[in-house]
Design a protein around this motif. Structure first.
Motif, PDB file in Angstrom:
ATOM      1  N   GLY A 196     -55.789 -17.028  -4.824  1.00 49.23           N
ATOM      2  CA  GLY A 196     -55.605 -17.801  -3.298  1.00 49.23           C
ATOM      3  C   GLY A 196     -56.643 -18.515  -2.447  1.00 49.23           C
ATOM      4  O   GLY A 196     -56.529 -19.393  -1.628  1.00 49.23           O
ATOM      5  N   ARG A 197     -57.569 -17.882  -2.780  1.00 44.93           N
ATOM      6  CA  ARG A 197     -58.582 -17.900  -1.504  1.00 44.93           C
ATOM      7  C   ARG A 197     -60.557 -18.673  -2.337  1.00 44.93           C
ATOM      8  O   ARG A 197     -60.567 -18.343  -2.972  1.00 44.93           O
ATOM      9  CB  ARG A 197     -59.391 -16.661  -0.982  1.00 44.93           C
ATOM     10  CG  ARG A 197     -60.267 -16.207   0.120  1.00 44.93           C
ATOM     11  CD  ARG A 197     -60.694 -15.619   0.797  1.00 44.93           C
ATOM     12  NE  ARG A 197     -62.208 -15.559   1.492  1.00 44.93           N
ATOM     13  CZ  ARG A 197     -62.932 -15.110   1.257  1.00 44.93           C
ATOM     14  NH1 ARG A 197     -63.330 -13.815   0.287  1.00 44.93           N
ATOM     15  NH2 ARG A 197     -64.396 -14.480   1.218  1.00 44.93           N
ATOM     16  N   GLU A 198     -60.896 -19.440  -1.492  1.00 45.62           N
ATOM     17  CA  GLU A 198     -61.712 -19.792  -2.516  1.00 45.62           C
ATOM     18  C   GLU A 198     -63.452 -18.945  -2.404  1.00 45.62           C
ATOM     19  O   GLU A 198     -63.716 -18.787  -1.496  1.00 45.62           O
ATOM     20  CB  GLU A 198     -62.872 -21.187  -1.868  1.00 45.62           C
ATOM     21  CG  GLU A 198     -61.918 -22.851  -2.315  1.00 45.62           C
ATOM     22  CD  GLU A 198     -61.802 -23.072  -3.740  1.00 45.62           C
ATOM     23  OE1 GLU A 198     -62.796 -22.788  -4.095  1.00 45.62           O
ATOM     24  OE2 GLU A 198     -60.720 -23.301  -4.291  1.00 45.62           O
ATOM     25  N   TYR A 199     -63.747 -18.166  -2.906  1.00 42.18           N
ATOM     26  CA  TYR A 199     -65.312 -17.556  -3.024  1.00 42.18           C
ATOM     27  C   TYR A 199     -66.535 -17.979  -3.788  1.00 42.18           C
ATOM     28  O   TYR A 199     -66.909 -19.246  -4.894  1.00 42.18           O
ATOM     29  CB  TYR A 199     -65.094 -16.223  -4.090  1.00 42.18           C
ATOM     30  CG  TYR A 199     -63.638 -14.995  -3.625  1.00 42.18           C
ATOM     31  CD1 TYR A 199     -64.607 -14.243  -3.035  1.00 42.18           C
ATOM     32  CD2 TYR A 199     -62.197 -15.196  -4.153  1.00 42.18           C
ATOM     33  CE1 TYR A 199     -63.810 -13.408  -2.546  1.00 42.18           C
ATOM     34  CE2 TYR A 199     -61.640 -14.163  -3.417  1.00 42.18           C
ATOM     35  CZ  TYR A 199     -62.116 -13.638  -2.489  1.00 42.18           C
ATOM     36  OH  TYR A 199     -61.630 -12.868  -2.092  1.00 42.18           O
ATOM     37  N   ARG A 200     -67.068 -18.359  -2.973  1.00 40.72           N
ATOM     38  CA  ARG A 200     -69.069 -18.688  -3.013  1.00 40.72           C
ATOM     39  C   ARG A 200     -69.523 -17.368  -4.245  1.00 40.72           C
ATOM     40  O   ARG A 200     -69.115 -15.749  -4.091  1.00 40.72           O
ATOM     41  CB  ARG A 200     -69.417 -19.123  -1.924  1.00 40.72           C
ATOM     42  CG  ARG A 200     -69.239 -20.435  -0.834  1.00 40.72           C
ATOM     43  CD  ARG A 200     -70.218 -20.423  -0.624  1.00 40.72           C
ATOM     44  NE  ARG A 200     -70.628 -19.662   0.629  1.00 40.72           N
ATOM     45  CZ  ARG A 200     -72.070 -19.731   1.592  1.00 40.72           C
ATOM     46  NH1 ARG A 200     -71.388 -20.145   1.790  1.00 40.72           N
ATOM     47  NH2 ARG A 200     -72.153 -19.135   1.638  1.00 40.72           N
ATOM     48  N   LEU A 201     -70.261 -18.057  -4.684  1.00 41.80           N
ATOM     49  CA  LEU A 201     -71.124 -17.048  -5.731  1.00 41.80           C
ATOM     50  C   LEU A 201     -72.118 -16.162  -4.332  1.00 41.80           C
ATOM     51  O   LEU A 201     -72.115 -15.244  -5.236  1.00 41.80           O
ATOM     52  CB  LEU A 201     -72.322 -17.881  -6.551  1.00 41.80           C
ATOM     53  CG  LEU A 201     -72.654 -17.176  -7.592  1.00 41.80           C
ATOM     54  CD1 LEU A 201     -72.046 -16.013  -8.272  1.00 41.80           C
ATOM     55  CD2 LEU A 201     -73.376 -18.241  -8.369  1.00 41.80           C
ATOM     56  N   THR A 202     -72.688 -17.043  -3.646  1.00 35.28           N
ATOM     57  CA  THR A 202     -73.060 -16.252  -2.538  1.00 35.28           C
ATOM     58  C   THR A 202     -72.865 -15.813  -1.600  1.00 35.28           C
ATOM     59  O   THR A 202     -73.005 -14.643  -0.894  1.00 35.28           O
ATOM     60  CB  THR A 202     -74.473 -17.353  -2.029  1.00 35.28           C
ATOM     61  OG1 THR A 202     -73.846 -18.091  -1.820  1.00 35.28           O
ATOM     62  CG2 THR A 202     -75.866 -17.729  -3.296  1.00 35.28           C
ATOM     63  N   ASP A 203     -71.082 -15.667  -1.502  1.00 32.40           N
ATOM     64  CA  ASP A 203     -70.002 -14.694  -0.377  1.00 32.40           C
ATOM     65  C   ASP A 203     -70.896 -15.562   1.155  1.00 32.40           C
ATOM     66  O   ASP A 203     -71.497 -16.576   1.007  1.00 32.40           O
ATOM     67  CB  ASP A 203     -70.266 -13.538  -0.674  1.00 32.40           C
ATOM     68  CG  ASP A 203     -69.019 -12.966  -0.205  1.00 32.40           C
ATOM     69  OD1 ASP A 203     -68.451 -14.163   0.150  1.00 32.40           O
ATOM     70  OD2 ASP A 203     -69.072 -11.891   0.287  1.00 32.40           O
ATOM     71  N   VAL A 204     -70.406 -14.746   1.457  1.00 31.34           N
ATOM     72  CA  VAL A 204     -70.934 -15.047   3.302  1.00 31.34           C
ATOM     73  C   VAL A 204     -72.457 -15.305   3.347  1.00 31.34           C
ATOM     74  O   VAL A 204     -73.124 -15.502   4.235  1.00 31.34           O
ATOM     75  CB  VAL A 204     -70.393 -14.400   4.247  1.00 31.34           C
ATOM     76  CG1 VAL A 204     -69.132 -14.393   4.191  1.00 31.34           C
ATOM     77  CG2 VAL A 204     -70.532 -12.926   4.010  1.00 31.34           C
ATOM     78  N   ALA A 205     -73.110 -14.481   2.385  1.00 31.26           N
ATOM     79  CA  ALA A 205     -74.813 -14.703   2.503  1.00 31.26           C
ATOM     80  C   ALA A 205     -75.620 -14.865   2.401  1.00 31.26           C
ATOM     81  O   ALA A 205     -74.930 -15.716   1.462  1.00 31.26           O
ATOM     82  CB  ALA A 205     -75.182 -12.858   2.724  1.00 31.26           C
ATOM     83  N   GLY A 206     -76.394 -15.644   2.260  1.00 31.27           N
ATOM     84  CA  GLY A 206     -77.598 -15.787   1.419  1.00 31.27           C
ATOM     85  C   GLY A 206     -78.123 -17.862   1.941  1.00 31.27           C
ATOM     86  O   GLY A 206     -77.526 -17.973   2.356  1.00 31.27           O
ATOM     87  N   ASN A 207     -78.984 -17.444   1.994  1.00 30.02           N
ATOM     88  CA  ASN A 207     -79.592 -18.937   2.912  1.00 30.02           C
ATOM     89  C   ASN A 207     -81.353 -18.925   1.710  1.00 30.02           C
ATOM     90  O   ASN A 207     -81.603 -18.400   1.101  1.00 30.02           O
ATOM     91  CB  ASN A 207     -80.651 -18.947   4.028  1.00 30.02           C
ATOM     92  CG  ASN A 207     -79.017 -18.955   5.399  1.00 30.02           C
ATOM     93  OD1 ASN A 207     -78.556 -19.729   4.954  1.00 30.02           O
ATOM     94  ND2 ASN A 207     -79.507 -17.657   5.928  1.00 30.02           N
ATOM     95  N   VAL A 208     -81.056 -20.472   1.897  1.00 27.66           N
ATOM     96  CA  VAL A 208     -82.791 -21.196   0.187  1.00 27.66           C
ATOM     97  C   VAL A 208     -83.724 -20.375   1.657  1.00 27.66           C
ATOM     98  O   VAL A 208     -84.090 -21.011   2.752  1.00 27.66           O
ATOM     99  CB  VAL A 208     -82.723 -22.541   0.558  1.00 27.66           C
ATOM    100  CG1 VAL A 208     -83.587 -22.567  -0.589  1.00 27.66           C
ATOM    101  CG2 VAL A 208     -81.321 -22.860  -0.462  1.00 27.66           C
TER     102      VAL A 208
END
Length: 92
Positions: free
Chosen positions: A72-84
């Motif tokens: 039920g939650r949307e997860y990002r591949l880079t989660d909460v951390a990670g910037n270009v």
């Protein structure tokens, strides 16, 4: 009357395990890597989470929109951390 058999499984061969148990050694401390791995950072250190975000950007994918639903939650591949990292993109 025949004599009682002391071994309930007379047809079974000797079943002792010939393989000795594994030797359990304590693991090295997680904050002290071996000397062959630990090297000083030469210049411009970046967080490790920024590398996958930069690679996805170089592949043409937006790492902020690349999500999957789990429990039920949307997860990002880079989660909460990670910037270009713009410095890596400028060099290519």
């Amino acid at each position: 009357m025949p004599p009682a058999n002391p071994d309930p499984t007379p047809n079974r061969p000797f079943t002792a395990n010939p393989i000795p148990p594994p030797v359990i050694r304590p693991a090295p401390h997680p904050t002290s890597p071996p000397a062959s791995i630990a090297r000083p950072i030469p210049q411009n250190p970046v967080p490790i989470h920024d590398l996958p975000a930069t690679f996805l950007h170089l592949f043409g994918l937006d790492h902020l929109k690349l999500t999957h639903r789990f429990q039920g939650r949307e997860y990002r591949l880079t989660d909460v951390a990670g910037n270009v990292i713009p410095a890596l993109i400028a060099r290519s």
